[in-house]
Design an enzyme around this catalytic site. Structure first.
Site, mmCIF file in Angstrom:
data_model
loop_
_atom_site.group_PDB
_atom_site.id
_atom_site.type_symbol
_atom_site.label_atom_id
_atom_site.label_comp_id
_atom_site.label_asym_id
_atom_site.label_seq_id
_atom_site.Cartn_x
_atom_site.Cartn_y
_atom_site.Cartn_z
ATOM 1 N N VAL A 1 128.168 24.703 54.741
ATOM 2 C CA VAL A 1 127.888 23.702 55.549
ATOM 3 C C VAL A 1 128.688 23.783 56.830
ATOM 4 C CG1 VAL A 1 127.872 20.964 56.103
ATOM 5 C CG2 VAL A 1 126.707 22.104 53.810
ATOM 6 N N GLU B 1 123.948 16.412 55.885
ATOM 7 C CA GLU B 1 123.240 17.818 56.348
ATOM 8 C C GLU B 1 122.108 17.945 55.439
ATOM 9 O OE1 GLU B 1 124.355 20.003 58.947
ATOM 10 O OE2 GLU B 1 122.435 20.706 58.018
ATOM 11 N N PHE B 2 121.130 18.412 56.244
ATOM 12 C CA PHE B 2 120.041 18.884 55.646
ATOM 13 C C PHE B 2 119.636 20.303 55.327
ATOM 14 C CE2 PHE B 2 119.461 14.525 56.750
ATOM 15 C CZ PHE B 2 119.057 13.920 55.590
ATOM 16 N N LYS C 1 118.960 24.372 54.592
ATOM 17 C CA LYS C 1 118.685 25.087 53.393
ATOM 18 C C LYS C 1 119.529 26.314 53.352
ATOM 19 C CE LYS C 1 114.428 24.992 54.804
ATOM 20 N NZ LYS C 1 114.266 24.347 55.957
ATOM 21 N N TYR D 1 106.046 24.001 43.208
ATOM 22 C CA TYR D 1 106.057 25.160 42.445
ATOM 23 C C TYR D 1 106.762 25.111 40.964
ATOM 24 C CZ TYR D 1 104.463 27.650 46.577
ATOM 25 O OH TYR D 1 103.514 28.094 47.612
ATOM 26 N N GLY E 1 108.673 26.525 37.659
ATOM 27 C CA GLY E 1 109.548 27.712 37.760
ATOM 28 C C GLY E 1 110.719 27.555 36.816
ATOM 29 N N GLY F 1 117.935 24.554 40.989
ATOM 30 C CA GLY F 1 119.396 24.800 40.789
ATOM 31 C C GLY F 1 120.091 24.665 42.186
ATOM 32 N N CYS G 1 123.054 21.258 45.469
ATOM 33 C CA CYS G 1 122.775 20.170 45.767
ATOM 34 C C CYS G 1 121.783 19.468 45.023
ATOM 35 C CB CYS G 1 121.838 20.358 47.070
ATOM 36 S SG CYS G 1 123.213 20.840 48.467
ATOM 37 N N LYS H 1 123.374 18.339 41.671
ATOM 38 C CA LYS H 1 124.491 17.067 41.805
ATOM 39 C C LYS H 1 124.031 15.872 42.290
ATOM 40 C CE LYS H 1 126.901 18.560 45.844
ATOM 41 N NZ LYS H 1 126.769 17.271 46.948
HETATM 42 N N1 LIG Z 1 125.439 23.901 50.649
HETATM 43 C C1 LIG Z 1 124.167 23.385 51.013
HETATM 44 O O1 LIG Z 1 122.993 23.743 51.035
HETATM 45 C C2 LIG Z 1 124.246 21.975 51.481
HETATM 46 C C3 LIG Z 1 123.269 21.074 52.180
HETATM 47 C C4 LIG Z 1 123.511 20.066 52.713
HETATM 48 C C5 LIG Z 1 124.488 19.279 52.372
HETATM 49 N N2 LIG Z 1 125.347 19.835 51.586
HETATM 50 C C6 LIG Z 1 126.938 19.012 51.320
HETATM 51 O O2 LIG Z 1 127.689 19.417 52.186
HETATM 52 C C7 LIG Z 1 129.063 19.541 51.463
HETATM 53 C C8 LIG Z 1 129.678 20.819 51.484
HETATM 54 O O3 LIG Z 1 128.952 21.434 51.041
HETATM 55 P P1 LIG Z 1 129.154 23.290 50.679
HETATM 56 O O4 LIG Z 1 128.141 23.944 50.164
HETATM 57 O O5 LIG Z 1 129.383 23.699 52.184
HETATM 58 O O6 LIG Z 1 130.657 23.339 50.243
HETATM 59 P P2 LIG Z 1 131.435 24.827 49.818
HETATM 60 O O7 LIG Z 1 132.223 24.529 48.361
HETATM 61 O O8 LIG Z 1 130.551 25.903 50.239
HETATM 62 O O9 LIG Z 1 132.459 24.597 50.871
HETATM 63 C C9 LIG Z 1 133.301 23.581 50.933
HETATM 64 C C10 LIG Z 1 134.723 23.973 51.762
HETATM 65 O O10 LIG Z 1 135.692 22.966 51.630
HETATM 66 C C11 LIG Z 1 136.951 23.501 51.698
HETATM 67 N N3 LIG Z 1 137.905 22.428 51.324
HETATM 68 C C12 LIG Z 1 138.181 21.635 50.407
HETATM 69 N N4 LIG Z 1 139.104 20.808 50.546
HETATM 70 C C13 LIG Z 1 139.409 20.895 51.709
HETATM 71 C C14 LIG Z 1 140.348 20.158 52.645
HETATM 72 N N5 LIG Z 1 141.080 19.121 52.237
HETATM 73 N N6 LIG Z 1 140.520 20.494 54.004
HETATM 74 C C15 LIG Z 1 139.663 21.371 54.466
HETATM 75 N N7 LIG Z 1 138.883 22.307 53.880
HETATM 76 C C16 LIG Z 1 138.830 21.750 52.548
HETATM 77 C C17 LIG Z 1 136.903 24.464 50.548
HETATM 78 O O11 LIG Z 1 137.903 25.299 50.394
HETATM 79 C C18 LIG Z 1 135.611 25.063 50.878
HETATM 80 O O12 LIG Z 1 135.585 26.229 51.529
HETATM 81 C C19 LIG Z 1 128.564 18.752 50.259
HETATM 82 O O13 LIG Z 1 128.939 17.511 50.209
HETATM 83 C C20 LIG Z 1 127.554 19.184 49.830
HETATM 84 O O14 LIG Z 1 126.597 18.438 48.810
HETATM 85 C C21 LIG Z 1 125.609 21.281 51.221
#
Ligand SMILES: NC(=O)c1ccc[n+]([C@@H]2O[C@H](COP(=O)([O-])OP(=O)(O)OC[C@H]3O[C@@H](n4cnc5c(N)ncnc54)[C@H](O)[C@@H]3O)[C@@H](O)[C@H]2O)c1
Length: 452
Positions: free
Chosen positions: A11, A148-149, A151, A251, A253, A257, A260, A263
């Site tokens: 994100v 954030e939305f 994908k 779908y 499957g 997983g 997101c 959790k």
């Molecule tokens: N991945 C997705 O598709 C997605 C989509 C929408 C929302 N989200 C949400 O967005 C958030 C982030 O998800 P993500 O997949 O990008 O996570 P991620 O695990 O890929 O990245 C998180 C990053 O934060 C860093 N971090 C941790 N503590 C920190 C701190 N104190 N200061 C600075 N950096 C720090 C970590 O080192 C890591 O690089 C989550 O809440 C998730 O639910 C994710």
């Protein structure tokens, strides 16, 4: 604007890079020095189509930089974005420690009025909690929700062409600043949803849980298809053509997983529990997803008449195509179940192989080439519908696999229902899809699999 993004994950990296491409001056900060060193070296720590070029372009343009130390310029930002992880705690509730650690850093360093924009997925009330926590900062900081939305696999395009942007802010000043920030995306009408922080926080969980419910319901129906002889493709078509329902996210499957859905569904249920409201639908979606994972392991076990001592190849380790993310992937769940039952597991994935190998260590083998992963196996299970798996050479697959017992053809389990059973059978292999008979009629509707 001068912006700081906390978290260089899926994100934070996409958001920071996207905002820099819109012309803002962006610093992405992460506590992981290796990640930052890679980025400063021009290497991208995750696989996300189109992201590398965009990062390089904006780095060259001087609008995008990365740091793992807090630089002096940090204190003069117009907005701080929080995009750190919110993983599940032992009871399924969101672990907010990283969010709160970032809030403390911002309160310590900010030297001018700014917005604190929470992009991480957080339970209702978190923005208010962050606001209270940073109240002691010497400058006015307003906390807003902007979930954030994106994908994974489509994240860059989702940044520039989102279905909608949701903003939860209390003051008109904050709302106006976010309107300006997103103005280049030309979000007309309902594509910019402006509300209060609590509703905004709930919108994110509600969206993911709604999608998870659709998948879990189809997965339950697919299990019913196996016992009743109905065909899940026809069911999807017949249900999805109702315009009130629609065909997307229907779908069957291996179960959903990723980082997101699993959790967030559990976090919504935990949020309900904390407020004395039982979220029965969210709980059921989660339970159905767990059952689908066990169902798939049992399906493979039954089709092979026991997997102990047998070798099984998995194609697809990522939780969906076009990403290297294996968090909560069906492949992890299936590989774990098969290993527990005494099978030997070999895997391949176009991008996520190294992450999978790191996760399992020497418990299984990950091969660089998909056909090489088949040598000597009794079955192939397709778990991720990567484009490169869609039209394989079934004769080659047959040559590489071995019969699971004397006179029994090697088995293909198509957990995404993307292959034509007739083609598989013609190559002298056995076919098993999800919610379809082993020998389905050749003329069934060809509306096939996509990511769940
Ligand atoms: N991945 C997705 O598709 C997605 C989509 C929408 C929302 N989200 C949400 O967005 C958030 C982030 O998800 P993500 O997949 O990008 O996570 P991620 O695990 O890929 O990245 C998180 C990053 O934060 C860093 N971090 C941790 N503590 C920190 C701190 N104190 N200061 C600075 N950096 C720090 C970590 O080192 C890591 O690089 C989550 O809440 C998730 O639910 C994710």
């Amino acid at each position: 604007m001068r912006l700081v993004v906390f978290g260089a994950g899926y994100v934070g990296l996409v958001t920071g890079t996207g905002l820099s491409d819109l012309g803002h001056d962006v610093l992405v900060y992460d506590i992981d020095p290796d990640k930052i060193a890679k980025l400063n070296d021009g290497r991208i720590p995750i696989y996300e189509p189109g992201l590398a070029d965009l990062i390089h372009r904006n780095q060259r343009g001087g609008r995008l930089s990365f740091a793992s130390e807090i630089p002096a310029s940090f204190d003069r930002a117009d907005a701080y974005f929080i995009a750190v992880g919110t993983p599940p705690g032992p009871d399924g509730s969101a672990d907010l420690s990283a969010v709160m650690a970032v809030a403390d850093t911002i309160a310590r360093v900010a030297k001018q009025q700014a917005l604190v924009v929470v992009k991480s997925t957080v339970p209702v009330g978190t923005c208010d909690a962050v606001q209270a926590r940073i109240g002691h900062a010497g400058v006015p900081l307003e906390v807003v929700s902007n979930p954030e939305f994106l994908k994974e696999g489509d994240a860059v395009s989702d940044f520039f062409k989102p279905d909608r942007v949701v903003v939860g802010a209390r003051s008109e000043e904050a709302r106006q600043l976010l309107r300006e920030l997103y103005a280049p995306l030309q979000l007309s009408g309902e594509r910019l949803v402006i509300t209060d922080p609590r509703s905004s926080e709930l919108i994110k969980y509600a969206s993911n849980t709604m999608l998870a419910v659709r998948i879990s319901f189809m997965n339950e129906l697919s299990r019913l298809c196996h016992t009743t002889g109905a065909d899940i493709h026809s069911v999807r078509l017949g249900v999805g053509t109702d315009s009130r329902i629609g065909k997307k996210f229907l779908y069957a499957g291996p179960g959903y997983g990723g980082s997101c859905f699993p959790k967030d569904v559990q976090a919504l249920a935990a949020l309900g529990r904390a407020h004395g409201v039982q979220m029965r639908v969210a709980e059921a979606a989660h339970a159905a997803n767990e059952e689908q994972a066990s169902f798939l392991a049992q399906l493979v076990d039954t089709a092979l008449d026991g997997v102990k001592g047998k070798q099984i190849t998995l194609w697809g380790c990522a939780f969906k195509p076009e990403t290297d993310d294996i968090r909560e992937s069906p492949a992890i769940r299936l590989a774990t179940a098969l290993l527990e039952r005494g099978a030997v597991v070999v895997a391949h994935d176009p991008e996520a192989g190294p992450n999978f190998a790191k996760h399992f260590g020497n418990k299984l083998k990950v091969m660089d080439r998909n056909y090489d992963a088949l040598d000597g196996s009794h079955a192939l299970v397709l778990l991720t519908e990567w484009r490169s798996y869609r039209a394989p050479n079934f004769a080659e697959i047959k040559r590489r696999l071995q019969p699971s017992a004397k006179g029994v053809a090697p088995l293909l389990v198509d957990a995404r229902n993307i292959w034509r059973p007739a083609e598989v059978l013609r190559a002298g292999l056995r076919y098993q899809g999800i919610g379809v008979a082993t020998h389905p009629p050749a003329d069934r509707p060809s509306t096939r699999g996509s990511t769940a």
